[in-house]
Design an enzyme around this catalytic site. Structure first.
Site, PDB file in Angstrom:
ATOM      1  N   HIS A 102       0.869  -1.180   0.000  1.00 59.65           N
ATOM      2  CA  HIS A 102       0.000   0.000   0.000  1.00 59.65           C
ATOM      3  C   HIS A 102       0.910   1.235   0.000  1.00 59.65           C
ATOM      4  CE1 HIS A 102      -2.468  -2.876   2.422  1.00 59.65           C
ATOM      5  NE2 HIS A 102      -3.523  -2.271   1.948  1.00 59.65           N
ATOM      6  N   ASP A 105       2.364   1.862   3.384  1.00 57.81           N
ATOM      7  CA  ASP A 105       3.371   0.921   3.912  1.00 57.81           C
ATOM      8  C   ASP A 105       4.763   1.359   3.495  1.00 57.81           C
ATOM      9  OD1 ASP A 105       1.144  -0.733   4.398  1.00 57.81           O
ATOM     10  OD2 ASP A 105       1.433  -1.830   2.523  1.00 57.81           O
ATOM     11  N   GLU A 233     -11.080  -6.708  -4.294  1.00 58.06           N
ATOM     12  CA  GLU A 233     -10.919  -7.798  -3.325  1.00 58.06           C
ATOM     13  C   GLU A 233     -12.157  -7.874  -2.441  1.00 58.06           C
ATOM     14  OE1 GLU A 233      -7.144  -7.819  -1.228  1.00 58.06           O
ATOM     15  OE2 GLU A 233      -8.133  -8.640   0.538  1.00 58.06           O
ATOM     16  N   HIS A 272     -11.283 -14.046   3.720  1.00 54.46           N
ATOM     17  CA  HIS A 272     -12.496 -13.271   3.429  1.00 54.46           C
ATOM     18  C   HIS A 272     -13.611 -14.189   2.943  1.00 54.46           C
ATOM     19  CE1 HIS A 272      -9.940  -9.381   2.673  1.00 54.46           C
ATOM     20  NE2 HIS A 272      -9.722  -9.933   3.851  1.00 54.46           N
ATOM     21  N   ASP A 310      -6.042 -13.689   9.494  1.00 50.88           N
ATOM     22  CA  ASP A 310      -4.910 -13.650   8.543  1.00 50.88           C
ATOM     23  C   ASP A 310      -3.751 -14.547   8.960  1.00 50.88           C
ATOM     24  OD1 ASP A 310      -6.172 -11.892   6.827  1.00 50.88           O
ATOM     25  OD2 ASP A 310      -5.135 -10.110   7.547  1.00 50.88           O
TER      26      ASP A 310
END
Ligand code: XLS
Ligand code: CA
Ligand code: CA
Length: 435
Positions: A102, A105, A233, A272, A310
């Site tokens: 990102h 980041d 996503e 997800h 995650d």
């Protein structure tokens, strides 16, 4: 060689399935050819920047636990460069051909969206150099439109158009950066494109704002000549109570309604899928069924927790079916397996980041070997073929072609003979291959 937090670790090598050295691969042998392609080219492994380098192990109850010195000074460009050194040392030692990030980041933190954009620009040259030196490519870039307080009520779906404009600015910058870095894809995860309560939310308005936002991105992509794939996503909830991109089917219907289907495909994340009440396998299969499959965020949830944990993938049976499906549909085009997975907060040894990724990559490699065996066997596929074979008959073909009306069909009814679905037999076959 710059100073990094991984200097004491050597490059991870393949040492065979019997080897017990935790800092080596048991199954992933990047040049090994399976069904005419190397493991590396089949799996297209990517490491994510956010969980591995931009998160210190903090959770809603506790502070950071990991050794990530650059996080102590998040507004410093110098520290962002140190993070870059460590991240690329990791990519190189683990042998990942790709990474994902990102804007927030990579760049030093900016108070305003303009400041962030300046900080991101400063990172592009050093980042390009690192990519060249290490032969590492960008699987996808994305803009973080969910952490800053301005996005608390959504980005594109915010009631305030100024927030929409900030989000558009951030995406424009990150899309251009991704283009410059020759990224294979650009991902849109609508983290706060949803709502917490319908008491204050106009769904219809928000959906049309979101569609306009996506159309602007498609236009800009074409304008700058970015050849990568745009991906959405899906995720059903978290951080919001309800997210508009809840699952593959919902996103596909939305894209269809707003004439965006030809431009945007899907990045399916395992965790997800399960949060949406489906299996990971279902989401991947559905994406392929609608010709909307793009890429994968690989991880897993915890069956007891209803949130996005995650964790690193560890289910070889599940991965075998996923990889088989990908290969049978022609393999990844622009996509790959991005490790959107994070360590547990107690995994504080520097080696833990390596063993976590080695374990996850080995599962993919083993699953790839299993998938190849199943494809060569042709057991499941020939079963499926025979299950549907009556649809090849002349009358059935005419039904599908729309040449027989309900009236005509009703003239020739034969009571069908039920046939076994053989689920247990097929499950036994799968276990024989994978267990
Ligand atoms: C969060 C998402 C996020 C996207 C990229 O749940 O997985 O990390 O992959 O913004
Ligand atoms: Ca993800
Ligand atoms: Ca996730």
């Amino acid at each position: 060689m710059p100073k990094t937090i991984f200097n004491h670790i050597s490059k991870i090598k393949f040492r065979g399935s019997e080897n017990r050295d935790p800092l080596s691969f048991n199954w992933y042998e990047e040049d090994k050819v399976i069904l005419g392609k190397s493991m590396k080219d089949h799996l297209r492994i990517a490491i994510c920047y956010w969980h591995s380098f931009n998160w210190g192990g903090n959770d809603v109850f506790g502070e950071t636990t990991f050794n990530r010195p650059w996080l102590l000074n998040p507004t410093s460009h110098k520290e962002a460069l140190k993070k870059l050194d460590s991240a690329f040392d990791f990519f190189n030692k683990i042998g990942a051909p790709y990474f994902c990030f990102h804007d927030v980041d990579m760049a030093a933190r900016g108070e305003t969206v303009k400041e962030l954009s300046e900080n991101l620009k400063k990172m592009i040259d050093p980042l390009s150099l690192k990519m060249e030196e290490n032969d590492t490519q960008l699987l996808w870039g994305t803009a973080n439109l969910f952490s800053h307080p301005r996005y608390m009520a959504g980005a594109a779906t915010n009631p305030d158009p100024e927030v929409f404009k900030c989000a558009a600015f951030q995406v424009k910058n990150m899309l251009e950066a991704t283009h410059q870095l020759k990224g294979k894809n650009y991902v849109l995860w609508g983290g706060r494109e949803g709502y917490d309560t319908l008491l204050n939310t106009d769904i219809k308005k928000e959906l049309s704002q979101y569609a306009r936002f996506l159309s602007l991105i498609v236009e800009h992509k074409e304008k700058i000549g970015f050849k990568g794939q745009l991906l959405i996503e899906p995720k059903p909830h978290e951080p919001t109570k309800h997210q508009y991109d809840r699952d593959a089917a919902t996103v596909i219907a939305f894209l269809e309604k707003y004439n965006l289907r030809d431009h945007i495909k899907l990045n399916i994340e395992a965790n997800h899928a399960t949060l949406a009440g489906s299996s990971f396998e279902h989401e991947v299969a559905n994406a392929f069924a609608f010709n909307a499959f793009g890429s994968i965020d690989i991880n897993r949830g915890d069956p007891q927790n209803g949130w996005d944990t995650d964790q690193f993938n560890n289910d070889c049976k599940e991965m075998t079916m996923i990889i088989k499906n990908i290969i049978m549909n022609g393999g990844f085009k622009n996509g790959g397996f991005n490790f959107d997975a994070k360590l547990r907060r107690q995994s504080i040894d520097t080696e833990d980041l390596f063993t976590a990724h080695i374990g996850g990559i080995d599962i993919l490699a083993k699953a790839l070997i299993n998938a190849a065996t199943m494809i060569k066997d042709d057991y499941l596929e020939s079963f499926k073929k025979s299950r549907y074979q009556d649809w090849n008959k002349e009358e059935a073909q005419k039904i599908l072609a729309g040449e027989i009306s309900l009236d005509d069909m009703s003239k020739n009814i034969i009571e069908p003979k039920p046939k076994s679905g053989k689920q247990e037999l097929l499950e036994k076959y799968l276990s024989n291959i994978t267990d």
